[in-house]
Structure formats: C-alpha cells, structure tokens
Design an enzyme around this catalytic site. Sequence first.
Site, PDB file in Angstrom:
ATOM      1  N   GLY A   1      14.146  26.871  55.526  1.00 40.61           N
ATOM      2  CA  GLY A   1      14.868  25.970  56.400  1.00 40.61           C
ATOM      3  C   GLY A   1      15.602  26.718  57.500  1.00 40.61           C
ATOM      4  N   SER A   2      16.788  26.227  57.853  1.00 39.48           N
ATOM      5  CA  SER A   2      17.508  26.762  59.010  1.00 39.48           C
ATOM      6  C   SER A   2      18.103  28.140  58.793  1.00 39.48           C
ATOM      7  CB  SER A   2      18.609  25.778  59.429  1.00 39.48           C
ATOM      8  OG  SER A   2      18.038  24.574  59.901  1.00 39.48           O
ATOM      9  N   THR A   3      18.046  28.684  57.572  1.00 40.34           N
ATOM     10  CA  THR A   3      18.479  30.074  57.396  1.00 40.34           C
ATOM     11  C   THR A   3      17.549  31.018  58.157  1.00 40.34           C
ATOM     12  OG1 THR A   3      17.184  30.381  55.360  1.00 40.34           O
ATOM     13  CG2 THR A   3      19.453  29.572  55.125  1.00 40.34           C
TER      14      THR A   3
END
Length: 606
Positions: A308-310
């Site tokens: 995801g956004s990591t």
Amino acid sequence: MSLRDIIHNLIDRERRTRIGRSRYDIRGRVLMVCGGLGLCSVALIAFAVDRQLVHADFYQKQGNVRFQRDVEIPTTRGMVTDRNGEPLAVSTPVMSLWANPQELAGDEEQIARLAQALGMPVDELQRSLSQKADKEFLWLRRRMNPTLVQRVLDQKIPGVYGVREFKRFYPQGDAVAHVLGFTNVDDHGQEGVELAFDEWLRGKPGEKRILRNRQGETVENVDLLKPAQPGKDLALSIDRRIQYLAYRELQKAVTSAGASSGSAVVMDIHTGEVLAMANVPSYNPNNINGTNRDTHRNRAVTDLLEPGSTMKPLTVAAALEAHVITPNTLFNTNPGRIPNGNYWTSDTHNHGVLDTTGVITKSSNVGAALIARRLSNEQFYDFVRRFGYGQSTHSGFPGEAAGLFPPPPRWYGTTKQSMSYGYSLSVTPLQIAHTYATLANGGVATVPSFVKGGSGESKQVITPELAHTIMKMMQTVTEPGGTATLAAILGYHVAGKTGTARIASNGGYAQKYLAFFAGVVPVDNPRFAMVVVVNNPDTAKGYYGGTWAAPVFRNVMEGALRLQDVPPDDINTWLAAQASGRTKTAKAAPAGDPEPTPEEVRESMQ
C-alpha cells in the site's frame, strides 16, 4: 592222608582262592574309579580352556549382553536469552518412563498395576505392549514430573524403568512464541530460532557403560565412554521488554479493531538487530498440543502482502535520485483521480495541487502515479530492488519469504503506476521495517539479525542527503494535517507513513483491508524503525492505518524510548507540554486526511 585231611585241604584252597579273587576285584575297581576321575578332570580342564582361552571373547560378550549396557548420557540444550541476559528458553530436567514388553508379557496383574499407576485404560496399555511384544523397549510416557515417575518406580513393577531427559520451558509464553519457535519431544528445534540454531543449541549426548542386575537396576558404572557436551547458549537481539510492549499493544489493536490478525516488527536502525517481532494470534510454546497450526506461523516473515502507501516514499525517492522532480515540484491531482488502463487511480477526495512533500503528507495515490510516470520502468525497478524488495533479507529466519517484485519485462502497461502506491508487488512486514531502517540510517542497508550484535553486513544504497530529505518529508505525516497524527510522540520528531491496502481475492479485491504504519523515531538521531500491520479490521469500526496501526507504533515507541533513555529531539514541544501539565500526546488529536484506498482491480502479476 585221611579223608578228613583231604576235606580240610580243599576248604583251605577254596578260601585262599576267594581271598585272591577279592583282592583282584578291589584293585580293578580302584583303577576304574581313578580312570573315571582322570577323564572328568581332563574334560573340566578342556572346558575351562575353551571358555577362558579359546572362546573367551565370545562368552564375555554374551555375559555383557545380559548384564552390561552402553547407555546415553542426556545433555541439556543451550539457554536462549534476550539481549540483556533475561532467559527466553531454558531446559529443565524431567523423567520419562519406559518398559520392556518381554518382561511384562502375560503378567495381567502387573499390567493392571502399571495402567493404574499411569492413569490409563488397561486395554490401551495392553494393546501397546502387544504391538511391541518382540521388542525390548517401549516408551510409556515422556517428560514427566520426576516425583510422579518415582512414585511409579517405587511400586517395583517388573520391566518398568525411568530415564532422565530434559524439557524446554519458555518463561515469556506466547509473547515471544513466533521468534523462539519450539522443540519436539526429542528436544530438537522445530520452528523459529530453535530450528535456525538447532545445531548450536542442541549439544551432544555422552555415553557410559554400566552393569545391571536381573531387575534392570544399575549396580555399577563401569566406564565413561564419551562425556556429554552441553549445548551452547544464544543471546538474541530481542529486548524482552520491548517485545512484551509490542505484543500487548498489537493484541489490543487487533481485538479493538475486530481484526483477524496483526504483526509488528521493531528494528535497531544502525545494527539491523530485530528488537521485537510480535504476531497475533499467538500460541503457548509450553503446550502446543491441540493448538491451531495456523497460529504457529510467523506472519512478519512468512506472509506476503501488498504494501500500500508505505511504498510512496520509495517512489518519491526514486524520482528525486533520477532528477525528474525536486522537493518543490507541483502536481495537479484534480479531480482526485486519473486513468490507469481500464481502471482508475483514485484519492479519497480531491487534494488539488500538491508539492512533492504534500504527496506524502496527504498520501495521494494520484500524486504518486504522476511521479512514477516520469520514471522509466528500469529506473523505478532498479531503485526499489536496491532496498531488497523481491529478495530475502537474509535474516536467517526459517521460512522467510522473498516477496514478489517482477522485473519490467513482466509488467503490463498499468503495473508501474500501481506499484507507485503499493500494488502489483508483495513484501513481508520485515522487509518494510528494513526499508524504513535503511532510510533512517542515511541510506545504509544493514542485514536484519536476530542475534545480539547484528550481522555486521551493510551497504550504501542511496546517498545520505536523499535519505535525509525523505525522512523530513515523512515527518509531516505525523504532524497536523498528516494521515498519522496518532503516531506522534511528545518530545520527539516522528517520521512515518500510513498505508491502507485492499486485500486481493479471486482475481480482484475484496472489501477487506490491511492497515499499516511504518515509522522512525527520533528523526534527528534515529534509533528505532517499526512497522505495524493490522489485517482485516472490521470495516464498521474503520480500517485506516492511521486509525489502528499508528497508535500501536506510538505506544510501543514511547516505552522503547523511555527504556533506552533516548533524549528528546523536539525539546521545545516537550518543555511546553511540561509547563502546561500535559505529559502525553492527546489521543483525541485529529487524524488528518484519511488514508486513501484505491478503487481498482488487482493487476496481474504474470
């Protein structure tokens, strides 16, 4: 000569003849007896020569088989400790019962006594003995309390014996279960550190020669054939206190969120040492019988998930290194979505125009996609690959997954754009923690280690200047307006990134989510990197990384900073809070913009 004289002469001759015959018979009998005794003596001498000289070895061996035994001397397994010497796994002496089925066979009374002493049905014991009727050894019960074994042995049941063994004990129970693993009934490592370092910990049993009487009791120790070598102790990188904090806070979050599972990893930024690794649900390694095998899995190193956004800090860093953007480059994210092949890359709402830092602060999928479009496939792939995605971290932990990060020839037209905000690739929580530790360590990637002192292996993957720039951008995520204000820690600058990824299912995406937070503290003098994953929280309660994962990070890191006496790097805020009487970050602080979740079908990884 008269008739009378003749008769006397005949009687006298007959008498002399009888005396002569009598003397001859006695002499013959004496000779026969002496001859017989002589033959017996010769036979006895020959028998003795045969036994004592000719076949001495054979008969000695036969005697030894009946009364002499070479038995194993059990040895203790090495102790496992945390980095401060606190015991995590120790071996304690126990006793086991065994029987000689041939000595018990047919003795119904003794079998009944033994079954009663063991607390087991007579027919079950009888069946076990029957199956081993042609053998001389059968385990009755392993690893018992020595006092209970002695009670059975005191009953003097023929053919029943005790032997000393060792049993593994884990004082910290389920809090450290996934790191340590466990041993089997023979004290051999089966999972985790117990398996990875089995040869180091196991030791080598000794051997001695003993004499036993007819009752099987040892009457003499004849010789020490081989001394036992105890296993070596092992000091792990784990800090028992931080491990407990991570497990406790993760368990609270999983329960509160109604989630199915969760993982957390804490790393020392400079050495690569894993200070804590927790998973929920867990299990009790002291009693694994009947436990669900699924709970034994160390999800932090074996489970693959889309990050995801990591992933967005890496996308930004790749573009900065390639000089296709600057920290001040502006990106027009209107109207909050852009096409991605037949699908859309979307934000939760329209963020308008964002600079490079704002893309990370607001966690804009659209902004990350626009940045990725400026990179060639090879530039993006080579940069991310340097951080270890798609390959093992070489931590040495059993079963560690390498992840999935396909090379550009296997990409479709939409793959790179999806990867820019954490889809179309898979990583482990340990890999995410390793990536953030690398960013915090001035771009130096250090191989993760579960042993105190670290691996000592490291390499520079990006410049310190670039790493520092990304860290400062991520710091805005935990400040007002960011997506993870609940990760803020009073007195310390925190850098991090939230993530909320939908879970792939049946070629698409289910209405299930992974809530992430990966962070570093303190920013100005980094010490710890931590990643938290909450799997499949109840959507009715919220499913954002900033909601569930960020508070776990804050609570664990607050404890770790205090335990390690790490000085504050945001002293002005800390002093202001002390003056106002506020000692902790308010838990009701605004969470900023929620983490966006993409509304696209999963890209094929083929």
